[in-house]
Write an enzyme that holds these catalytic residues in place. Structure first.
Site: not given
Length: 563
Positions: A126, A168, A183
């Site tokens: 991520c 994250h 995202d």
């Protein structure tokens, strides 16, 4: 049987997020969304017309530049005019070209999150997705932030707490005078449960997600980046129900209770879901759908759960649109904590979910049910269910119980169908007390195939005195709109005169054949008369369809009690 497709969690976290989450830039104004709880108006934080993006999306997917971030951005911007279109092109490209690096996730020392390395490798975790997104936006002249925080991603356990470092990373972009969240890691696809395989599976939900929905599974280190007023605390985030993207993409709106852990009260727990349009639901409690009663509503469903063991149980709710081709997706997961068991609510094995009539059974042609609720209670062991039937429908009904004495054939014989015009009545006489399932099947008369299962009721009777015999056996010449008024019991008393009254049309003669033959006489549409049951074990009702025929057809059969 319900085909349930369990999507792997579409969310994965990466445990390398930095501590120093940016605060909101001083120079920019942002409008907070007074948006918790969600106002149900839109899944996005700004108006987005996906159809208008079709050309741009197709173009962005075809761009194939892997050696320079600058060249890639230049190529993507050729078809993008507005800031929103620029962000869209960058988003689409990343979601379809960068895969999640499951090997790198397990061995972070080998991992670079530099934008050029992510581009050339074509994979990252991520941190790399968000870094590449931020860099591409800045090259395109768009304000973009990289944010870190806690996520309810892969490995998340319902009701868990979050401690330690954030796990994250995602982005915020500045469009039309306010900040918006996205995202690209979760937009790109899914990692399997064992975290060894990534599958590209584009997810539109995480593009400019409404902040009141984004907070469902993203908790930023700096609470300003929730973009909500008031903000949620970490405790709120931990306790709140996780609605995954399937929940919202199916048009579901709210679920009750809103907390992930439910305590039973007197052995029962209840869940309900509201949605925009007709949606089909099913559930699993500890992997089976046995210990509950689910009813479909026009705008959602209601589920009552009665666990038959104490302790903690995983409850999953699945949903799909009413299109036949769709598969069930998991939309909610609860933990049910059961302190005491309600043994009286042990349902028969044959009970199918959902229970009772609904918009779905209406679509199948069962209109205006006399019993809109899923459970029918009877004190004397008798009940009668009526519907108005749609055109061209033939019905089959059967009764099932966990007691082995009720065979499939006898289960049908305890129900009598009565047709009056387009009305059907199912008259039910229970063979004993207990819980029964009334299953209803249908097929088109014009289509002589098999009957399809449509729905079922739960019938309950506590009166242990109840012991109704079956209805008489009928043969193929017994026509749908004939009706027995008496005798309704298939078991006739021995050595008695028994009164017969039958409603039949279009026939010339009716005989009741016992040891002797007794003709019935017709008056006002009914055939009536008496028969004596002495000296025989069986009694048949026979008809002459035509006065010129010499043969009779059997239409009903009765047994005589042994002496």
């Amino acid at each position: 049987p319900v085909s349930v497709q369990l999507l792997p969690m579409l969310h994965f976290s990466c445990h390398t997020a930095r501590k120093n989450t940016p605060s909101l830039p001083e120079t920019m104004t942002t409008h907070f969304f007074p948006a918790y709880p969600w106002d149900k108006s839109s899944l996005k934080s700004m108006p987005v017309d996906l159809q208008q993006f079709e050309k741009l999306d197709a173009y962005a997917l075809k761009v194939n530049i892997k050696n320079s971030v600058e060249e890639l951005v230049k190529a993507l911007l050729k078809q993008a005019r507005t800031d929103l279109e620029k962000v869209r092109a960058i988003w689409m490209w990343i979601c379809h070209h960068i895969e999640y690096d499951v090997v790198g996730y397990h061995n972070k020392s080998q991992l670079s999150s530099k934008p050029i390395d992510v581009l050339q490798m074509g994979k990252s975790i991520c941190e790399g997705y968000a870094g590449l997104f931020e860099h591409m936006c800045s090259l395109a002249g768009i304000q973009c932030m990289k944010l870190s925080g806690h996520s309810k991603g892969n490995g998340y356990k319902t009701g868990q707490t979050f401690t330690g470092d954030s796990d994250h990373t995602w982005n915020a972009v500045y469009l039309d005078g306010r900040w918006h969240l996205l995202d690209s890691t979760w937009g790109s696809g899914a990692v399997d449960d064992s975290f060894t395989k990534f599958t590209f599976r584009y997810n539109e939900f995480y593009f400019l997600t409404h902040p009141a929905l984004f907070i469902n599974n993203h908790f930023p280190d700096n609470s300003n980046w929730q973009l909500l007023k008031p903000t949620l605390t970490l405790k709120d985030f931990e306790n709140n129900m996780l609605h995954n993207s399937n929940f919202y993409m199916l048009g579901l709106l709210t679920a009750h209770p809103e907390t992930a852990v439910i305590q039973t009260v007197n052995g029962k727990a209840s869940v309900s879901v509201d949605c925009r349009s007709a949606t089909l639901f099913t559930f699993k409690l500890k992997g089976t759908d046995e210990h509950g009663l689910m009813t479909l509503k026009k705008h959602g469903m209601k589920l009552d759960i009665y666990p038959q063991k104490t302790g903690s149980h995983k409850l999953q709710i699945f949903a799909k649109s009413s299109k036949a081709s769709d598969v069930y997706n998991c939309v909610l997961e609860y933990v049910v904590e059961c302190k005491s068991v309600d043994k009286a609510m042990r349902f028969p094995k044959d009970l199918h979910q959902p229970v009772g009539p609904s918009w779905f059974t209406e679509r199948q042609g069962f209109l205006r049910p006399s019993h809109p609720d899923p459970i029918i209670h009877t004190n004397d062991g008798r009940c009668s269910v009526t519907f108005t039937l749609g055109k061209d429908i033939s019905v089959l009904a059967s009764l099932h119980s966990d007691s082995s004495s009720l065979t499939e054939d006898m289960g049908r014989r305890h129900i009598m169908q009565i047709h009056r015009g387009n009305q059907i009545e199912l008259k039910i006489h229970l063979p004993h007390a207990g819980n029964f399932v009334l299953k209803i099947y249908a097929r088109k008369k014009s289509d002589p195939g098999n009957y399809d299962y449509i729905f079922n009721y739960l019938i309950t009777c506590l009166n242990t005195e109840v012991k109704w015999p079956a209805f008489p056996q009928s043969y193929s010449k017994w026509v749908e709109d004939y009706e027995i008024l008496e005798p309704l019991s298939s078991l006739l008393p021995a050595n008695r005169n028994v009164q017969f009254k039958l409603k039949m049309h279009g026939i010339a003669k009716v005989l009741v054949q016992a040891e002797n033959a007794y003709p019935l006489t017709q008056s006002r549409g009914y055939w009536e008369g008496t028969c004596n049951t002495s000296g025989c074990r069986e009694v048949f009702v026979m008809v002459h369809e035509n006065a010129n025929h010499s043969f009779y057809s059997h239409v009903l059969k009765y047994e005589v009690e042994s002496q």
